[in-house]
Design a protein around this motif. Structure first.
Motif, mmCIF file in Angstrom:
data_model
loop_
_atom_site.group_PDB
_atom_site.id
_atom_site.type_symbol
_atom_site.label_atom_id
_atom_site.label_comp_id
_atom_site.label_asym_id
_atom_site.label_seq_id
_atom_site.Cartn_x
_atom_site.Cartn_y
_atom_site.Cartn_z
ATOM 1 N N THR A 31 37.836 41.563 40.341
ATOM 2 C CA THR A 31 37.945 40.744 39.149
ATOM 3 C C THR A 31 36.835 39.710 39.222
ATOM 4 O O THR A 31 36.738 38.977 40.201
ATOM 5 N N ASP A 32 35.977 39.689 38.209
ATOM 6 C CA ASP A 32 34.905 38.705 38.112
ATOM 7 C C ASP A 32 35.089 37.898 36.835
ATOM 8 O O ASP A 32 35.261 38.473 35.755
ATOM 9 N N VAL A 33 35.055 36.580 36.962
ATOM 10 C CA VAL A 33 35.114 35.694 35.811
ATOM 11 C C VAL A 33 33.695 35.179 35.570
ATOM 12 O O VAL A 33 33.089 34.584 36.469
ATOM 13 N N TYR A 34 33.170 35.441 34.389
ATOM 14 C CA TYR A 34 31.828 35.017 34.006
ATOM 15 C C TYR A 34 31.933 33.837 33.047
ATOM 16 O O TYR A 34 32.813 33.809 32.187
ATOM 17 N N GLN A 35 30.989 32.905 33.203
ATOM 18 C CA GLN A 35 30.934 31.757 32.302
ATOM 19 C C GLN A 35 29.482 31.496 31.919
ATOM 20 O O GLN A 35 28.596 31.497 32.778
ATOM 21 N N ARG A 36 29.265 31.284 30.618
ATOM 22 C CA ARG A 36 27.921 30.932 30.155
ATOM 23 C C ARG A 36 27.647 29.487 30.567
ATOM 24 O O ARG A 36 28.440 28.588 30.297
ATOM 25 N N GLN A 37 26.534 29.290 31.224
ATOM 26 C CA GLN A 37 26.147 27.968 31.688
ATOM 27 C C GLN A 37 25.449 27.198 30.572
ATOM 28 O O GLN A 37 25.065 27.772 29.549
ATOM 29 N N GLY A 38 25.258 25.914 30.765
ATOM 30 C CA GLY A 38 24.620 25.066 29.767
ATOM 31 C C GLY A 38 23.235 25.535 29.372
ATOM 32 O O GLY A 38 22.798 25.315 28.244
ATOM 33 N N ASP A 39 22.545 26.225 30.297
ATOM 34 C CA ASP A 39 21.203 26.738 29.996
ATOM 35 C C ASP A 39 21.231 28.126 29.366
ATOM 36 O O ASP A 39 20.191 28.742 29.152
ATOM 37 N N VAL B 295 37.798 35.531 27.036
ATOM 38 C CA VAL B 295 38.737 34.412 27.168
ATOM 39 C C VAL B 295 38.224 33.149 26.486
ATOM 40 O O VAL B 295 38.810 32.091 26.635
ATOM 41 N N GLY B 296 37.166 33.275 25.750
ATOM 42 C CA GLY B 296 36.594 32.167 25.001
ATOM 43 C C GLY B 296 35.183 32.537 24.591
ATOM 44 O O GLY B 296 34.671 33.579 24.997
ATOM 45 N N PRO B 297 34.544 31.689 23.822
ATOM 46 C CA PRO B 297 33.193 32.020 23.364
ATOM 47 C C PRO B 297 32.170 32.067 24.494
ATOM 48 O O PRO B 297 31.144 32.723 24.379
ATOM 49 N N ASP B 298 32.476 31.380 25.598
ATOM 50 C CA ASP B 298 31.543 31.279 26.715
ATOM 51 C C ASP B 298 32.114 31.794 28.026
ATOM 52 O O ASP B 298 31.640 31.412 29.105
ATOM 53 N N ALA B 299 33.123 32.654 27.967
ATOM 54 C CA ALA B 299 33.731 33.153 29.205
ATOM 55 C C ALA B 299 34.392 34.509 28.971
ATOM 56 O O ALA B 299 34.913 34.779 27.894
ATOM 57 N N PHE B 300 34.331 35.334 30.006
ATOM 58 C CA PHE B 300 35.024 36.619 29.961
ATOM 59 C C PHE B 300 35.352 37.060 31.387
ATOM 60 O O PHE B 300 34.803 36.552 32.360
ATOM 61 N N VAL B 301 36.279 38.004 31.468
ATOM 62 C CA VAL B 301 36.696 38.583 32.741
ATOM 63 C C VAL B 301 36.323 40.055 32.723
ATOM 64 O O VAL B 301 36.579 40.753 31.748
ATOM 65 N N SER B 302 35.708 40.502 33.811
ATOM 66 C CA SER B 302 35.438 41.926 34.017
ATOM 67 C C SER B 302 36.213 42.343 35.249
ATOM 68 O O SER B 302 36.078 41.731 36.314
ATOM 69 N N SER B 303 37.038 43.356 35.109
ATOM 70 C CA SER B 303 37.815 43.829 36.254
ATOM 71 C C SER B 303 37.867 45.351 36.228
ATOM 72 O O SER B 303 37.650 45.973 35.197
ATOM 73 N N GLY B 304 38.133 45.917 37.390
ATOM 74 C CA GLY B 304 38.217 47.363 37.480
ATOM 75 C C GLY B 304 38.179 47.826 38.916
ATOM 76 O O GLY B 304 38.478 47.069 39.836
ATOM 77 N N VAL B 305 37.769 49.063 39.072
ATOM 78 C CA VAL B 305 37.637 49.670 40.398
ATOM 79 C C VAL B 305 36.157 49.987 40.591
ATOM 80 O O VAL B 305 35.526 50.602 39.729
ATOM 81 N N GLU B 306 35.625 49.531 41.711
ATOM 82 C CA GLU B 306 34.229 49.803 42.037
ATOM 83 C C GLU B 306 34.173 50.753 43.221
ATOM 84 O O GLU B 306 35.057 50.745 44.082
ATOM 85 N N SER B 307 33.158 51.594 43.237
ATOM 86 C CA SER B 307 32.963 52.496 44.372
ATOM 87 C C SER B 307 31.480 52.540 44.688
ATOM 88 O O SER B 307 30.634 52.327 43.820
#
Length: 153
Positions: free
Chosen positions: A125-133, A96-108
């Motif tokens: 659904t997990d939204v990940y974002q690259r932090q300043g560090d 969803v951008g250079p510093d963000a993505f979504v991972s979604s699915g089914v976990e077991s």
């Protein structure tokens, strides 16, 4: 010529951190790394994957929260069930951008329930974002139990 090369290189870097934009393969590795902590038995290791102001929607709690203490309590409850055999099926990665993505699915995974080890499945659904560090953190998570198939109680 050198100025043009430098300008192109600068365009390939992300605006927030100055790092190359995340790729789908990198995003998958980042998500798998965070998920590896879920069956570690260590609530602090699990929570290290989340941003300090992450919003979490837990399958067993009625309201979303960004309260780190409440979230850590949820992680401790989760680890008390001794989850094992964690796997993700039907994963979807959305950049969803250079510093963000979504991972979604089914976990077991399996949990300890007395002498039994039943298998539990949920959607996430997990939204990940690259932090300043440069570290990647989950900044939003939504977990829900699988719906009951039609015609079943």
């Amino acid at each position: 010529m050198m100025v043009a090369v430098l300008a192109l290189a600068a365009c390939a870097k992300s605006g927030q951190t100055g790092q190359a934009p995340v790729t789908e393969a990198e995003a998958t590795r980042i998500a798998q790394g965070a998920e590896a902590s879920f069956s570690s038995g260590d609530a602090n290791r699990i929570m290290a994957n989340y941003g300090s102001k992450a919003v979490m929607i837990d399958a067993s709690n009625p309201t979303p929260t960004d309260d780190r203490s409440a979230q850590t309590g949820w992680a401790k409850t989760f680890t008390s069930m001794r989850p094992a055999d964690y796997a993700v099926t039907d994963r979807h990665i959305q950049l969803v951008g250079p510093d963000a993505f979504v991972s979604s699915g089914v976990e077991s995974f399996t949990v300890q329930a007395g002498a039994a080890r039943p298998k539990v499945s949920s959607r996430f659904t997990d939204v990940y974002q690259r932090q300043g560090d440069g570290q990647w953190k989950i900044v939003h998570e939504h977990v829900s139990m699988m719906p009951t198939p039609a015609g079943q109680p």
